[in-house]
Scaffold this motif. Sequence first.
Motif, mmCIF file in Angstrom:
data_model
loop_
_atom_site.group_PDB
_atom_site.id
_atom_site.type_symbol
_atom_site.label_atom_id
_atom_site.label_comp_id
_atom_site.label_asym_id
_atom_site.label_seq_id
_atom_site.Cartn_x
_atom_site.Cartn_y
_atom_site.Cartn_z
ATOM 1 N N UNK A 306 0.826 -1.210 0.000
ATOM 2 C CA UNK A 306 0.000 0.000 0.000
ATOM 3 C C UNK A 306 0.861 1.262 0.000
ATOM 4 N N UNK A 307 0.613 2.184 -0.930
ATOM 5 C CA UNK A 307 1.329 3.474 -0.902
ATOM 6 C C UNK A 307 1.041 4.207 0.407
ATOM 7 N N UNK A 308 2.059 4.847 0.949
ATOM 8 C CA UNK A 308 1.875 5.600 2.192
ATOM 9 C C UNK A 308 2.022 7.094 1.921
ATOM 10 N N UNK A 309 2.078 7.857 2.982
ATOM 11 C CA UNK A 309 2.165 9.312 2.858
ATOM 12 C C UNK A 309 3.415 9.719 2.073
ATOM 13 N N UNK A 310 4.521 9.017 2.300
ATOM 14 C CA UNK A 310 5.768 9.347 1.601
ATOM 15 C C UNK A 310 5.606 9.133 0.099
ATOM 16 N N UNK A 311 4.927 8.064 -0.292
ATOM 17 C CA UNK A 311 4.696 7.786 -1.714
ATOM 18 C C UNK A 311 3.986 8.955 -2.369
ATOM 19 N N UNK A 335 -5.104 10.935 -1.675
ATOM 20 C CA UNK A 335 -4.407 10.477 -0.477
ATOM 21 C C UNK A 335 -5.304 10.633 0.753
ATOM 22 N N UNK A 336 -5.929 11.796 0.880
ATOM 23 C CA UNK A 336 -6.820 12.030 2.028
ATOM 24 C C UNK A 336 -8.022 11.077 1.973
ATOM 25 N N UNK A 337 -8.498 10.799 0.755
ATOM 26 C CA UNK A 337 -9.631 9.889 0.597
ATOM 27 C C UNK A 337 -9.309 8.473 1.009
ATOM 28 N N UNK A 338 -8.042 8.102 0.994
ATOM 29 C CA UNK A 338 -7.633 6.756 1.415
ATOM 30 C C UNK A 338 -7.441 6.672 2.930
ATOM 31 N N UNK A 339 -7.715 7.767 3.589
ATOM 32 C CA UNK A 339 -7.569 7.763 5.044
ATOM 33 C C UNK A 339 -6.173 8.086 5.526
#
Length: 606
Positions: A306-311, A335-339
Motif C-alpha cells: 500500500x502506498x503511504x504518505x511518503x509515496x 491520499x486524504x480519501x484513502x484515510x
Amino acid sequence: MAMAMATKLKPTLWKTSVHAFESLRSCTHLPFSSYSPNPYKDHDLLCAISEAIRDSETKREDFSRNPRLRRVLPSLTPHHVSNLITLNPLSLSPSSLLSFFNHLASRPPFRHTLRSCCTMLHFLCLHRMFPQAHSLLSFLVSRKGTRSASSLFSSILKTMPPRHSVGLVFDALICVYVDSGFIPDAVQCFRLVTENNFPIPLRGCESLLRHLVRVKPAEIQRSWDFYLEVLDRGYPPRIYFFNVLMHGFCKVGDVGNARLVFDEIPKRGLRPTVVSFNTLISGYCKAGSLGEGFRLKGVMESEGVCPDVFTFSALINGLCKEGRLDEGSLLFDEMCGRGLVPNGVTFTTLIDGQCKGGKVDLALKNFQMMLAEGVRPDLVTYNALINGLCKVGDLKEARRLVGEMSASGLKPDKITFTTLIDGCCKDGDMESALEIKKRMVEEGIELDDVAFTALISGLCRDGRVHDAERMLRDMLSAGFKPDDPTYTMIIDCFCKQGEVKMGFKLLKEMQSDGHVPGVVTYNALMNGLCKQGQMKNAKMLLDAMLNLGVVPNDITYNILLDGHCKHGSTVDFDIFNSEKGLVTDYATYTALVNESSKTSKDRLKR
C-alpha cells in the motif's frame, strides 16, 4: 577492562627476545589444556611461573614484587609466554594470565611478538572475553597500520589451536579495521576468510557493509559491486542494504543503477518493501521521470504494497515541480480519501508548489487545513508562503505571517529576511527593505548575494545610485562577486543621471575583476554618451565593442540613431529619424553616417 588493557599494551611489541631456557623434557602438546602429568619442554619453568602468578594473585600483590618472578623475568621470552598461555599447566584463571600478559608488556626490555599476541587473542576468544580480545586487536591494528590484513590473517591462522573456531576472531578483526578506518584491509580480510573456506564473518561483514553504503556518493558504485560480491560468497541478503544503496544512487541522480538494485531484490529471494518502492519513486520524481514514478506506484499496488504518505508526497512534489498543480491537488485529495493523514512534508510540498505557481489563495487555504489537522508548520512552510505573498505584492500579509511564525517559536532565518527584502524592493518600499537589512545585521545573520542584489536593484529603481554603489562595495567586502547584470544596473543608473564617467569607472572595474561585459552593458554606456551629445565618444565606444568581439544589436544602433537625431543637424535628423528601427548591422549604420556626412559637405559647398 578493555580500555585498561589497551592502555597497558602501549609499549612496542615487535622485538623478539633472544634469551632461551635449557630444554627440560618433551611432552604432548595440549592446547589451552589444564595441567598434564606428562612431561614436556619447559615444564618446570612454566610451572614455576604459574605458581608465582598464583601466589601474587592470592596475596594481591604486584607481580614486580614477587621475588621468584623477578629472578625469571630477565630470561623469559615471548615463546615461553605463548607456551604458558597455550598449556596453562596449573589451570590459572583467564584473568590471571591476562594480567600477567599485560604486566610483561609494561616491563621493558621484554616485548611481545605478533605470535604471542595472537596466542593470547585465541585464548581470550575461547574464554569469551570479547571486549579484551577487541582491545588487543585494536592495539595490533594500530601498530601494524594499513595494508596489514594479510600478515595479521596469516599470524592468526598459524597460532590457531586445533578444534578451535576462528570465526569470532575474524569477525572482530574486520570490525576493528572498519572502526580504524582501514576499509581496504577490512575488505581484504573478508576475502581471505571466504577464500580459505571459513564461515562468513556475519558481524564483521555487517559492520563493513554499513560503512560502505554510507560512503561518498561518488563511491556508491563500488559499494554496490562489493555487496553483490558478498552475496555471491554466501552472505544472507538484507533488504536494508538494498534500500540504502538505492537511495545512494538516487542521491547522485543515477536512477538507472537504482533500478538495477531494485530488480536484484526478488532475484535474491526478498520482496521489495514500501521503503524500497518509495526510494525509487522519489528518485524517478527528482530526476523528472514522473511517468516512471506513477508506473511504479501501480506495480506497488498490484503487489499488495500500500502506498503511504511518503509515496504520495514524492509524486505530489514531482507534479508541482512540473507546474501540474491541478493534478497535484487531485493526488492530494486521493491520499486524504484513502484515510492517510498528510504530514508536514506533504502540506509544505503542495503549498510551495502552489505559491511558485502563483496560486497563493489556494496555498493559504491548504495552510489553514494544515493547522486544522494539527500539523505544525515549520520554517520551510512559512518561507514558502511568505515568498508567494511577496511575489503577488501582498507584503502586509507576508509581514503578518512573519509575526505569527515568531510567536509560534520559529525564528526567521536568512531566507525569510531575504524574501522580505526582495518583496519590499520590488514594491518600491526601500526604507522597509533597509530596515530589514539592519535587523539582519543586528541579529548576526549575514546577507547573501541574493539580498545584496535585491537591495542594489531597488536602490537603482529608486534613483539612489550612490547608495546602490555603496551597497555594491558592501557586497564586495562581504566576499561576494556581483554578476554582470548587477554591475550593469548601476552603470545604467549612473548614465541616466548624467554621470557617464562613473559608468566607465565601473566598466573598468568589471573588466579588471575578470568580467567580460556584454552588449547590454555597452548599450547602457552608449545611451549615456548619446544623451549628452558625445557622438564621437559613442563612435569610439562602438569601435571598442567591435574590437573586443562584442556584437552590437538593433538597440545599439537605435541609441546611436537617436543621438544623431537629437544632437545633429536638420539633415541628420531627416536621414537618421526615418531609419529608426530598421538598422540592425554595422554596415548599414556606417552607410547612413557616411550619407549624412556627404550631405552636410554638399550643403556647405553651396
